[in-house]
Design a protein around this motif. Sequence first.
Motif, PDB file in Angstrom:
ATOM      1  N   GLU A 223      59.092  -0.231  36.162  1.00 45.95           N
ATOM      2  CA  GLU A 223      59.075   0.086  34.762  1.00 45.95           C
ATOM      3  C   GLU A 223      58.657   1.499  34.740  1.00 45.95           C
ATOM      4  O   GLU A 223      59.144   2.346  34.063  1.00 45.95           O
ATOM      5  CB  GLU A 223      58.167  -0.864  34.039  1.00 45.95           C
ATOM      6  CG  GLU A 223      58.491  -2.220  33.926  1.00 45.95           C
ATOM      7  CD  GLU A 223      58.144  -3.183  35.252  1.00 45.95           C
ATOM      8  OE1 GLU A 223      57.240  -2.842  35.944  1.00 45.95           O
ATOM      9  OE2 GLU A 223      59.313  -3.627  35.721  1.00 45.95           O
ATOM     10  N   SER A 224      57.523   1.775  35.651  1.00 37.99           N
ATOM     11  CA  SER A 224      57.124   3.323  35.315  1.00 37.99           C
ATOM     12  C   SER A 224      58.183   4.214  35.997  1.00 37.99           C
ATOM     13  O   SER A 224      58.213   5.482  35.516  1.00 37.99           O
ATOM     14  CB  SER A 224      55.970   3.729  36.023  1.00 37.99           C
ATOM     15  OG  SER A 224      55.885   3.517  37.490  1.00 37.99           O
ATOM     16  N   GLU A 227      60.943   4.903  32.999  1.00 41.59           N
ATOM     17  CA  GLU A 227      60.281   5.695  31.898  1.00 41.59           C
ATOM     18  C   GLU A 227      59.934   7.157  32.578  1.00 41.59           C
ATOM     19  O   GLU A 227      59.735   8.008  31.713  1.00 41.59           O
ATOM     20  CB  GLU A 227      58.941   5.130  31.698  1.00 41.59           C
ATOM     21  CG  GLU A 227      59.140   3.913  30.799  1.00 41.59           C
ATOM     22  CD  GLU A 227      58.034   3.017  30.477  1.00 41.59           C
ATOM     23  OE1 GLU A 227      56.999   3.280  31.115  1.00 41.59           O
ATOM     24  OE2 GLU A 227      58.118   1.756  30.193  1.00 41.59           O
TER      25      GLU A 227
END
Length: 246
Positions: A223-224, A227
């Motif tokens: 996820e990071s 992003e």
Amino acid sequence: MSNAVNVRNVSFAYGDQPALEDVTLTIESGDFLGLIGPNGSGKTTLLHIILGLLSPDSGVVELFGQPVDSFDQGERIGYVSQKATDRGGTMPVTVRECVRMGRFAHVGHGRLSDEDRKIADDALETVDITDLADQQMNQLSGGQRQRAYIARALASEADLLALDEPTVGVDAESRDAFYQLLESLNESGITIILIEHDIGVVTDRADRIACINTQLYHHGDTESFVESDALSEAYGATGTVVHHHH
Ligand code: ADP
């Protein structure tokens, strides 16, 4: 519990051409790590250093808490190289024999018990190639051969599986099934390092991502990564398209 892999401050050059600069990363037991980066960014080099096939110019590598240059539990590591889909160099053995060889590290050559044979047969079943057991390794398709090598690793009770672009030359449907197999192996506790050029596959399947281009641009959860700007930074301004498979 110790980490599966520790890489600390690793640098490596081919002659005067740097391939890795000061790479530090940790792979915890049970991780599914996607290792990505543009062509020639050092992915295979890093994997070979992790597996002890290449020695870094500087830095430290540990496997299961042991320095890689004195690591003596090779049966815990399964490696499916980029060449695994090639017919050339395949051993003249049947699939079942190849997978039984995974037991040799535990019992020595020529001393397989019924239990060892059962473990090998179970591994064939797990990767769904029982029906190919009596075929010669060189008669298999590339994708089937990948599965055979994974079954051999399972028979040797590997708990770390490293794969270098395992589905190059494998058709789309078999690819998807192959990645499902990797996911289920990971769910059963096997640590996975997957080099993959299709970023969509990695963001869909891996729970952690290392993105390199000689240096490490990102190491953390998926996820990071999605992003962050790591992708465009590592791949340059040329605009790599991210494919999503759903
Ligand atoms: P990737 O797996 O990301 O495509 P590699 O680790 O294979 O990248 O290669 C990293 C860099 O090192 C590339 O520039 C490649 O050309 C170079 N390289 C790889 N193997 C060798 C080698 N045996 N001798 C010289 N240069 C190499």
